[in-house]
Motif scaffolding. Sequence first.
Motif, PDB file in Angstrom:
ATOM      1  N   THR A   1     -12.229  10.935   4.932  1.00 12.93           N
ATOM      2  CA  THR A   1     -12.858   9.837   4.197  1.00 12.93           C
ATOM      3  C   THR A   1     -13.735  10.406   3.080  1.00 12.93           C
ATOM      4  O   THR A   1     -14.586  11.257   3.335  1.00 12.93           O
ATOM      5  CB  THR A   1     -13.725   8.964   5.116  1.00 12.93           C
ATOM      6  OG1 THR A   1     -12.910   8.395   6.139  1.00 12.93           O
ATOM      7  CG2 THR A   1     -14.401   7.845   4.338  1.00 12.93           C
TER       8      THR A   1
ATOM      9  N   PRO B   1       0.827  -1.206   0.000  1.00 10.19           N
ATOM     10  CA  PRO B   1       0.000   0.000   0.000  1.00 10.19           C
ATOM     11  C   PRO B   1       0.868   1.266   0.000  1.00 10.19           C
ATOM     12  O   PRO B   1       2.029   1.194   0.385  1.00 10.19           O
ATOM     13  CB  PRO B   1      -0.765  -0.119   1.314  1.00 10.19           C
ATOM     14  CG  PRO B   1       0.177  -0.852   2.217  1.00 10.19           C
ATOM     15  CD  PRO B   1       0.928  -1.813   1.333  1.00 10.19           C
TER      16      PRO B   1
ATOM     17  N   PRO C   1     -11.462   0.332   2.179  1.00 11.30           N
ATOM     18  CA  PRO C   1     -11.014   1.686   1.821  1.00 11.30           C
ATOM     19  C   PRO C   1      -9.803   1.646   0.905  1.00 11.30           C
ATOM     20  O   PRO C   1      -8.978   0.729   0.971  1.00 11.30           O
ATOM     21  CB  PRO C   1     -10.666   2.312   3.175  1.00 11.30           C
ATOM     22  CG  PRO C   1     -10.288   1.153   4.035  1.00 11.30           C
ATOM     23  CD  PRO C   1     -11.138  -0.006   3.589  1.00 11.30           C
TER      24      PRO C   1
ATOM     25  N   PRO D   1      -6.536   3.816   0.214  1.00 10.91           N
ATOM     26  CA  PRO D   1      -5.759   4.936   0.762  1.00 10.91           C
ATOM     27  C   PRO D   1      -5.129   5.787  -0.332  1.00 10.91           C
ATOM     28  O   PRO D   1      -4.826   5.300  -1.424  1.00 10.91           O
ATOM     29  CB  PRO D   1      -4.685   4.237   1.601  1.00 10.91           C
ATOM     30  CG  PRO D   1      -4.520   2.899   0.945  1.00 10.91           C
ATOM     31  CD  PRO D   1      -5.865   2.517   0.406  1.00 10.91           C
TER      32      PRO D   1
ATOM     33  N   HIS E   1      -3.129  10.080  -1.042  1.00 11.38           N
ATOM     34  CA  HIS E   1      -2.557  11.310  -0.503  1.00 11.38           C
ATOM     35  C   HIS E   1      -3.394  12.501  -0.970  1.00 11.38           C
ATOM     36  O   HIS E   1      -3.715  12.605  -2.158  1.00 11.38           O
ATOM     37  CB  HIS E   1      -1.111  11.500  -0.980  1.00 11.38           C
ATOM     38  CG  HIS E   1      -0.204  10.382  -0.603  1.00 11.38           C
ATOM     39  ND1 HIS E   1      -0.070   9.239  -1.363  1.00 11.38           N
ATOM     40  CD2 HIS E   1       0.630  10.232   0.467  1.00 11.38           C
ATOM     41  CE1 HIS E   1       0.811   8.432  -0.783  1.00 11.38           C
ATOM     42  NE2 HIS E   1       1.253   9.009   0.327  1.00 11.38           N
ATOM     43  N   ARG E   2      -3.729  13.389  -0.073  1.00 12.45           N
ATOM     44  CA  ARG E   2      -4.501  14.582  -0.428  1.00 12.45           C
ATOM     45  C   ARG E   2      -3.805  15.382  -1.536  1.00 12.45           C
ATOM     46  O   ARG E   2      -4.457  15.882  -2.445  1.00 12.45           O
ATOM     47  CB  ARG E   2      -4.680  15.482   0.806  1.00 12.45           C
ATOM     48  CG  ARG E   2      -5.563  14.890   1.885  1.00 12.45           C
ATOM     49  CD  ARG E   2      -5.533  15.743   3.149  1.00 12.45           C
ATOM     50  NE  ARG E   2      -6.265  15.124   4.238  1.00 12.45           N
ATOM     51  CZ  ARG E   2      -7.433  15.564   4.708  1.00 12.45           C
ATOM     52  NH1 ARG E   2      -7.982  16.656   4.199  1.00 12.45           N
ATOM     53  NH2 ARG E   2      -8.029  14.941   5.707  1.00 12.45           N
TER      54      ARG E   2
ATOM     55  N   THR F   1      -0.143   7.888   3.784  1.00 11.62           N
ATOM     56  CA  THR F   1      -1.402   8.392   3.229  1.00 11.62           C
ATOM     57  C   THR F   1      -2.153   9.176   4.296  1.00 11.62           C
ATOM     58  O   THR F   1      -2.010   8.916   5.495  1.00 11.62           O
ATOM     59  CB  THR F   1      -2.271   7.237   2.720  1.00 11.62           C
ATOM     60  OG1 THR F   1      -2.523   6.315   3.791  1.00 11.62           O
ATOM     61  CG2 THR F   1      -1.586   6.504   1.576  1.00 11.62           C
ATOM     62  N   ASP F   2      -2.960  10.141   3.847  1.00 11.67           N
ATOM     63  CA  ASP F   2      -3.693  10.972   4.799  1.00 11.67           C
ATOM     64  C   ASP F   2      -5.171  11.104   4.441  1.00 11.67           C
ATOM     65  O   ASP F   2      -5.871  11.958   4.983  1.00 11.67           O
ATOM     66  CB  ASP F   2      -3.049  12.364   4.894  1.00 11.67           C
ATOM     67  CG  ASP F   2      -2.866  13.011   3.534  1.00 11.67           C
ATOM     68  OD1 ASP F   2      -3.355  12.453   2.526  1.00 11.67           O
ATOM     69  OD2 ASP F   2      -2.234  14.080   3.473  1.00 11.67           O
ATOM     70  N   VAL F   3      -5.649  10.252   3.548  1.00  9.40           N
ATOM     71  CA  VAL F   3      -7.066  10.244   3.196  1.00  9.40           C
ATOM     72  C   VAL F   3      -7.403   8.871   2.644  1.00  9.40           C
ATOM     73  O   VAL F   3      -6.529   8.175   2.107  1.00  9.40           O
ATOM     74  CB  VAL F   3      -7.380  11.349   2.146  1.00  9.40           C
ATOM     75  CG1 VAL F   3      -6.702  11.060   0.822  1.00  9.40           C
ATOM     76  CG2 VAL F   3      -8.886  11.505   1.940  1.00  9.40           C
ATOM     77  N   VAL F   4      -8.649   8.433   2.832  1.00  8.29           N
ATOM     78  CA  VAL F   4      -9.099   7.169   2.238  1.00  8.29           C
ATOM     79  C   VAL F   4     -10.353   7.418   1.414  1.00  8.29           C
ATOM     80  O   VAL F   4     -11.154   8.305   1.723  1.00  8.29           O
ATOM     81  CB  VAL F   4      -9.376   6.084   3.300  1.00  8.29           C
ATOM     82  CG1 VAL F   4      -8.110   5.703   4.032  1.00  8.29           C
ATOM     83  CG2 VAL F   4     -10.458   6.524   4.267  1.00  8.29           C
TER      84      VAL F   4
ATOM     85  N   ARG G   1     -10.320   1.511  -7.182  1.00  9.60           N
ATOM     86  CA  ARG G   1      -8.886   1.248  -7.023  1.00  9.60           C
ATOM     87  C   ARG G   1      -8.133   1.553  -8.329  1.00  9.60           C
ATOM     88  O   ARG G   1      -7.050   2.142  -8.316  1.00  9.60           O
ATOM     89  CB  ARG G   1      -8.659  -0.205  -6.621  1.00  9.60           C
ATOM     90  CG  ARG G   1      -7.209  -0.535  -6.303  1.00  9.60           C
ATOM     91  CD  ARG G   1      -7.059  -1.947  -5.780  1.00  9.60           C
ATOM     92  NE  ARG G   1      -7.499  -2.930  -6.755  1.00  9.60           N
ATOM     93  CZ  ARG G   1      -7.430  -4.252  -6.557  1.00  9.60           C
ATOM     94  NH1 ARG G   1      -6.964  -4.712  -5.420  1.00  9.60           N
ATOM     95  NH2 ARG G   1      -7.838  -5.080  -7.495  1.00  9.60           N
TER      96      ARG G   1
END
Length: 247
Positions: free
Chosen positions: A114, A61, A84, A86, A88-89, A65-68, A126
Amino acid sequence: MAETMKCLSCKEEYWSRDAGTCRECYEEASETEEELKREIDDLKSKVNFLRFFWGPPLLSPPLFTDVVLVASDDHSTASCQPVPVPAHRAVLASRSPVFKAMLEIKMEESLSGTIKICDVSYDALRAFINYLYTAEACLDVNMACDLLVLAEKYQVKHLKTYCEKFLISNLSWENSIPIYAFAHQHNAKSLVDAALSLIMDNMEKLRKREEYAELVEKEPRMVVEFYEAYLSKQVNTAANKGSTPKA
């Protein structure tokens, strides 16, 4: 007297006054050059698409990462929570103006970390996120349709064009009508034109389609569009023939 020379490509002889190469090889070289130009343009588009991201290719993965993202209708069983995806913003925001606006403003998605994506499968989501990182996707007709919908929704123009080209290359008389309707619904103009052109070339078969009666009942507007386009084509063909000067 003019001398003959041999083409360096095919070794056929041609007159020296026709300097360069024989016509067949010249035309073949021109086609190859145009094909290479198209490939170069496509590669430039991919580079341009990816230029804002400074990180490595997508990992599995991905790290830090900071968002899903969640396919909100993707449930393998009634009790199973959706898996979810994952991300990156910074990547999402650089690829899509819709994600950028969503994450910059203090919306629910930005605060919770999220993002729920409706009416999409986990596999399509995905693949969509993977494309945002790599500008690559493994397509079949169904996946191309799913990704085109997501590309339009989130304004990822390069992906939408990529999916349109794939669907155009896989057009057939059997899928031309549903593809035409799909393309119309999602503002895919190149795909609309390609599907309509194929339908115009097979108008004599239209009434023989099994779904024709259903099409007339449920989508009469579409049937009218087919016949209007066909009549316009016939008129233009007749006009062009009439304007051709006689020898």
